[in-house]
Design a protein around this motif. Structure first.
Motif, PDB file in Angstrom:
ATOM      1  N   PHE A 256      37.114  33.046  26.601  1.00 45.76           N
ATOM      2  CA  PHE A 256      36.761  31.670  26.299  1.00 45.76           C
ATOM      3  C   PHE A 256      38.043  30.882  26.086  1.00 45.76           C
ATOM      4  CE2 PHE A 256      35.713  28.198  23.310  1.00 45.76           C
ATOM      5  CZ  PHE A 256      34.865  27.492  24.161  1.00 45.76           C
ATOM      6  N   ASN A 257      38.253  29.887  26.935  1.00 43.49           N
ATOM      7  CA  ASN A 257      39.519  29.163  26.935  1.00 43.49           C
ATOM      8  C   ASN A 257      39.427  27.923  26.053  1.00 43.49           C
ATOM      9  OD1 ASN A 257      42.080  28.344  27.517  1.00 43.49           O
ATOM     10  ND2 ASN A 257      41.672  27.759  29.633  1.00 43.49           N
ATOM     11  N   GLY A 258      39.280  28.155  24.762  1.00 43.18           N
ATOM     12  CA  GLY A 258      39.199  27.045  23.820  1.00 43.18           C
ATOM     13  C   GLY A 258      40.524  26.764  23.137  1.00 43.18           C
ATOM     14  N   LEU A 259      41.610  27.289  23.680  1.00 41.27           N
ATOM     15  CA  LEU A 259      42.920  27.159  23.062  1.00 41.27           C
ATOM     16  C   LEU A 259      43.318  25.689  22.946  1.00 41.27           C
ATOM     17  CD1 LEU A 259      44.593  29.975  25.182  1.00 41.27           C
ATOM     18  CD2 LEU A 259      43.956  30.150  22.771  1.00 41.27           C
ATOM     19  N   CYS A 260      43.499  25.211  21.715  1.00 39.66           N
ATOM     20  CA  CYS A 260      43.892  23.817  21.471  1.00 39.66           C
ATOM     21  C   CYS A 260      42.971  22.853  22.196  1.00 39.66           C
ATOM     22  CB  CYS A 260      45.346  23.596  21.876  1.00 39.66           C
ATOM     23  SG  CYS A 260      46.512  24.601  20.963  1.00 39.66           S
ATOM     24  N   GLY A 261      41.655  23.057  22.051  1.00 32.67           N
ATOM     25  CA  GLY A 261      40.668  22.270  22.772  1.00 32.67           C
ATOM     26  C   GLY A 261      40.511  20.842  22.298  1.00 32.67           C
ATOM     27  N   GLY A 262      41.335  20.420  21.349  1.00 28.79           N
ATOM     28  CA  GLY A 262      41.257  19.051  20.877  1.00 28.79           C
ATOM     29  C   GLY A 262      42.381  18.170  21.363  1.00 28.79           C
ATOM     30  N   ASN A 263      43.327  18.751  22.127  1.00 27.99           N
ATOM     31  CA  ASN A 263      44.484  17.973  22.586  1.00 27.99           C
ATOM     32  C   ASN A 263      44.820  18.343  24.023  1.00 27.99           C
ATOM     33  OD1 ASN A 263      47.596  17.798  23.027  1.00 27.99           O
ATOM     34  ND2 ASN A 263      47.161  16.336  21.387  1.00 27.99           N
ATOM     35  N   PRO A 264      44.788  17.382  24.945  1.00 27.46           N
ATOM     36  CA  PRO A 264      44.986  17.701  26.368  1.00 27.46           C
ATOM     37  C   PRO A 264      46.308  18.397  26.677  1.00 27.46           C
ATOM     38  CG  PRO A 264      44.094  15.496  26.131  1.00 27.46           C
ATOM     39  CD  PRO A 264      44.434  15.970  24.749  1.00 27.46           C
ATOM     40  N   PHE A 265      47.420  17.889  26.124  1.00 28.51           N
ATOM     41  CA  PHE A 265      48.716  18.483  26.458  1.00 28.51           C
ATOM     42  C   PHE A 265      48.863  19.865  25.851  1.00 28.51           C
ATOM     43  CE2 PHE A 265      53.358  19.044  25.702  1.00 28.51           C
ATOM     44  CZ  PHE A 265      53.733  19.162  27.032  1.00 28.51           C
ATOM     45  N   PHE A 266      48.471  20.023  24.574  1.00 32.35           N
ATOM     46  CA  PHE A 266      48.567  21.341  23.944  1.00 32.35           C
ATOM     47  C   PHE A 266      47.721  22.357  24.717  1.00 32.35           C
ATOM     48  CE2 PHE A 266      49.511  19.645  19.373  1.00 32.35           C
ATOM     49  CZ  PHE A 266      50.685  19.085  19.845  1.00 32.35           C
ATOM     50  N   HIS A 267      46.575  21.906  25.219  1.00 30.75           N
ATOM     51  CA  HIS A 267      45.706  22.800  25.991  1.00 30.75           C
ATOM     52  C   HIS A 267      46.403  23.250  27.275  1.00 30.75           C
ATOM     53  CE1 HIS A 267      42.020  24.676  27.276  1.00 30.75           C
ATOM     54  NE2 HIS A 267      41.959  23.936  28.364  1.00 30.75           N
ATOM     55  N   ILE A 300      25.587  15.836  19.952  1.00 28.66           N
ATOM     56  CA  ILE A 300      25.786  17.282  20.064  1.00 28.66           C
ATOM     57  C   ILE A 300      26.540  17.827  18.855  1.00 28.66           C
ATOM     58  CG2 ILE A 300      27.176  19.004  21.322  1.00 28.66           C
ATOM     59  CD1 ILE A 300      26.149  17.855  23.890  1.00 28.66           C
ATOM     60  N   TRP A 301      27.485  17.038  18.338  1.00 28.76           N
ATOM     61  CA  TRP A 301      28.341  17.512  17.246  1.00 28.76           C
ATOM     62  C   TRP A 301      27.843  17.070  15.872  1.00 28.76           C
ATOM     63  CZ3 TRP A 301      31.961  21.000  18.487  1.00 28.76           C
ATOM     64  CH2 TRP A 301      32.348  21.073  19.835  1.00 28.76           C
ATOM     65  N   GLU A 302      26.655  16.519  15.811  1.00 31.90           N
ATOM     66  CA  GLU A 302      26.128  16.046  14.533  1.00 31.90           C
ATOM     67  C   GLU A 302      26.015  17.200  13.538  1.00 31.90           C
ATOM     68  OE1 GLU A 302      22.237  13.630  12.804  1.00 31.90           O
ATOM     69  OE2 GLU A 302      22.576  13.748  14.973  1.00 31.90           O
ATOM     70  N   GLY A 303      26.604  17.001  12.364  1.00 33.87           N
ATOM     71  CA  GLY A 303      26.564  18.019  11.316  1.00 33.87           C
ATOM     72  C   GLY A 303      27.645  19.074  11.419  1.00 33.87           C
ATOM     73  N   VAL A 304      28.459  19.009  12.481  1.00 36.54           N
ATOM     74  CA  VAL A 304      29.541  19.994  12.669  1.00 36.54           C
ATOM     75  C   VAL A 304      30.826  19.439  12.059  1.00 36.54           C
ATOM     76  CG1 VAL A 304      30.913  21.283  14.346  1.00 36.54           C
ATOM     77  CG2 VAL A 304      28.477  20.877  14.769  1.00 36.54           C
ATOM     78  N   LYS A 305      31.441  20.230  11.208  1.00 35.84           N
ATOM     79  CA  LYS A 305      32.622  19.762  10.475  1.00 35.84           C
ATOM     80  C   LYS A 305      33.836  19.593  11.377  1.00 35.84           C
ATOM     81  CE  LYS A 305      35.307  20.876   6.319  1.00 35.84           C
ATOM     82  NZ  LYS A 305      35.449  21.836   5.205  1.00 35.84           N
ATOM     83  N   HIS A 306      33.995  20.477  12.347  1.00 33.11           N
ATOM     84  CA  HIS A 306      35.196  20.455  13.188  1.00 33.11           C
ATOM     85  C   HIS A 306      34.796  20.523  14.658  1.00 33.11           C
ATOM     86  CE1 HIS A 306      39.141  21.318  14.796  1.00 33.11           C
ATOM     87  NE2 HIS A 306      38.726  22.473  15.277  1.00 33.11           N
ATOM     88  N   LYS A 307      35.197  19.521  15.434  1.00 29.78           N
ATOM     89  CA  LYS A 307      34.937  19.530  16.875  1.00 29.78           C
ATOM     90  C   LYS A 307      35.991  20.415  17.549  1.00 29.78           C
ATOM     91  CE  LYS A 307      33.011  14.852  17.240  1.00 29.78           C
ATOM     92  NZ  LYS A 307      33.171  13.538  17.915  1.00 29.78           N
ATOM     93  N   TYR A 308      35.601  21.629  17.884  1.00 29.28           N
ATOM     94  CA  TYR A 308      36.579  22.556  18.450  1.00 29.28           C
ATOM     95  C   TYR A 308      36.863  22.276  19.916  1.00 29.28           C
ATOM     96  CZ  TYR A 308      32.357  25.056  20.048  1.00 29.28           C
ATOM     97  OH  TYR A 308      31.158  25.401  20.625  1.00 29.28           O
ATOM     98  N   TRP A 309      36.077  21.375  20.525  1.00 33.37           N
ATOM     99  CA  TRP A 309      36.325  21.026  21.936  1.00 33.37           C
ATOM    100  C   TRP A 309      36.142  19.521  22.112  1.00 33.37           C
ATOM    101  CZ3 TRP A 309      38.587  23.627  25.657  1.00 33.37           C
ATOM    102  CH2 TRP A 309      38.622  23.051  26.933  1.00 33.37           C
ATOM    103  N   GLN A 310      37.176  18.835  22.651  1.00 30.80           N
ATOM    104  CA  GLN A 310      37.116  17.390  22.816  1.00 30.80           C
ATOM    105  C   GLN A 310      37.672  16.943  24.171  1.00 30.80           C
ATOM    106  OE1 GLN A 310      38.510  15.229  19.206  1.00 30.80           O
ATOM    107  NE2 GLN A 310      38.643  17.260  18.266  1.00 30.80           N
ATOM    108  N   LEU A 311      37.688  17.830  25.144  1.00 27.83           N
ATOM    109  CA  LEU A 311      38.249  17.518  26.461  1.00 27.83           C
ATOM    110  C   LEU A 311      37.134  17.447  27.500  1.00 27.83           C
ATOM    111  CD1 LEU A 311      41.268  20.007  26.270  1.00 27.83           C
ATOM    112  CD2 LEU A 311      41.140  17.655  25.431  1.00 27.83           C
TER     113      LEU A 311
END
Length: 326
Positions: A256-267, A300-311
């Motif tokens: 599962f390629n969720g590495l740094c899934g909140g930042n395009p460049f870090f990903h 989809i993310w309602e009630g979730v504390k941390h959005k682990y994927w934003q790309l």
């Protein structure tokens, strides 16, 4: 105007000589101006690759973030400045290979242990940990089906590390592999698996425990998928050291390629990093782009504390041995 303000202006204008002079006089390369940008971000945003290199060489942090969660690499990507982007990507890879400054954490095992000790809650579209962070979500189903197709493409024996909601295992089971081994470490997830009858399915073998503790029980497989929760890049990197024993010659590995899934460049950095590190072990990695814009809706993310994927694009890794004589 302070030296730092002058440095930001010179970086924005691409004045390499002025930038070098200010660096030599001791201007702080990590300074953020009133716009929330540092000199490296200004240079990257305007495509001044030579200035980007000068600032990196002077110790400007490549992974600093603006208030809008943008790094210098993000600004270069968005503006299409390939040369500046390449300088930043190279600097990031060099730093990560040596230091590991983004996703590697010394307390990874502690976090993993904390998760395994805590209760989890199940609903139709997600599993949540005790801190309301999502362990796995239903929007991943098309991705898990694509991962299953990849690791089952050779038929034979398949291993999955991390059951979660069972999305990938449901897909794997439909391919009817010769054997289907599942490792799951969380006691409540394991109990739920048994209630759902996974321990009675044809050719399915469940191993309860952390993969680090049960690796000696494993055999060799034609396809392997890796997707754990509460671990970091270092843990996956450790798992990769076992691939020569676990993956048969010609076998397919994916994760599962969720590495740094909140930042395009870090990903991008981590996609390249894992490809490089697997490449050094004799595995080639193909990254297949899959659109995932549907998962970005707030509902989809309602009630979730941390959005682990934003790309809006997921890069599905398909890895295989480059050594035909293994």
């Amino acid at each position: 105007m302070t030296d730092e303000e002058a440095l930001c202006e010179a970086a924005r204008n691409g004045d390499s000589d002025k930038v070098k002079s200010l660096i030599e006089s001791g201007a702080d390369v990590s300074y953020f101006d009133s716009d929330g940008l540092n000199p490296l971000m200004h240079a990257a945003k305007h495509g001044h690759a030579e200035v980007v290199k000068d600032l990196i060489d002077a110790g400007a942090p490549w992974n600093a973030l603006s208030p809008s969660n943008h790094s210098a690499g993000d600004f270069a990507m968005e503006a299409g400045h390939q040369e500046a982007f390449d300088v930043l990507l190279n600097a990031a890879l060099q730093a990560e290979l040596i230091l590991g400054t983004i996703a590697r954490k010394g307390n990874a095992n502690k976090i993993s242990d904390d998760y395994l000790d805590d209760r989890v809650s199940f609903s139709e579209d997600k599993i949540m940990d005790a801190e309301s962070k999502a362990v796995m979500m239903a929007w991943e189903k098309p991705l898990m089906e694509a991962h299953a197709k990849a690791v089952c493409s050779n038929g034979g024996h398949v291993l999955n590390v991390g059951f979660g909601m069972g999305l990938v295992d449901t897909a794997i089971h439909q391919y009817a592999p010769a054997s289907h081994t599942i490792i799951e470490a969380h006691p409540e997830v394991y109990d739920r698996m048994k209630r759902q009858g996974w321990d009675k399915k044809d050719n399915v073998k469940i191993i309860f425990g952390r993969w680090q503790d049960v690796v000696s029980q494993l055999e060799s497989y034609d396809g392997i998928f890796f997707d754990t929760y509460g671990e970091y890049y270092e843990d996956m990197r450790e798992f990769h050291q076992y691939l020569p024993k676990l993956l048969k010659p010609g076998g397919i590995y994916s994760f599962f390629n969720g590495l740094c899934g909140g930042n395009p460049f870090f990903h991008v950095v981590y996609c390249q990093l894992v490809s490089l590190e697997l490449g050094s072990m004799g595995y080639s990695t193909q990254l297949i782009p899959l659109p995932v814009k549907d998962c970005l809706s707030e509902e989809i993310w309602e009630g979730v504390k941390h959005k682990y994927w934003q790309l809006d694009t997921y890069y599905l890794p398909v890895c295989h041995s480059t050594n035909e004589s293994d």
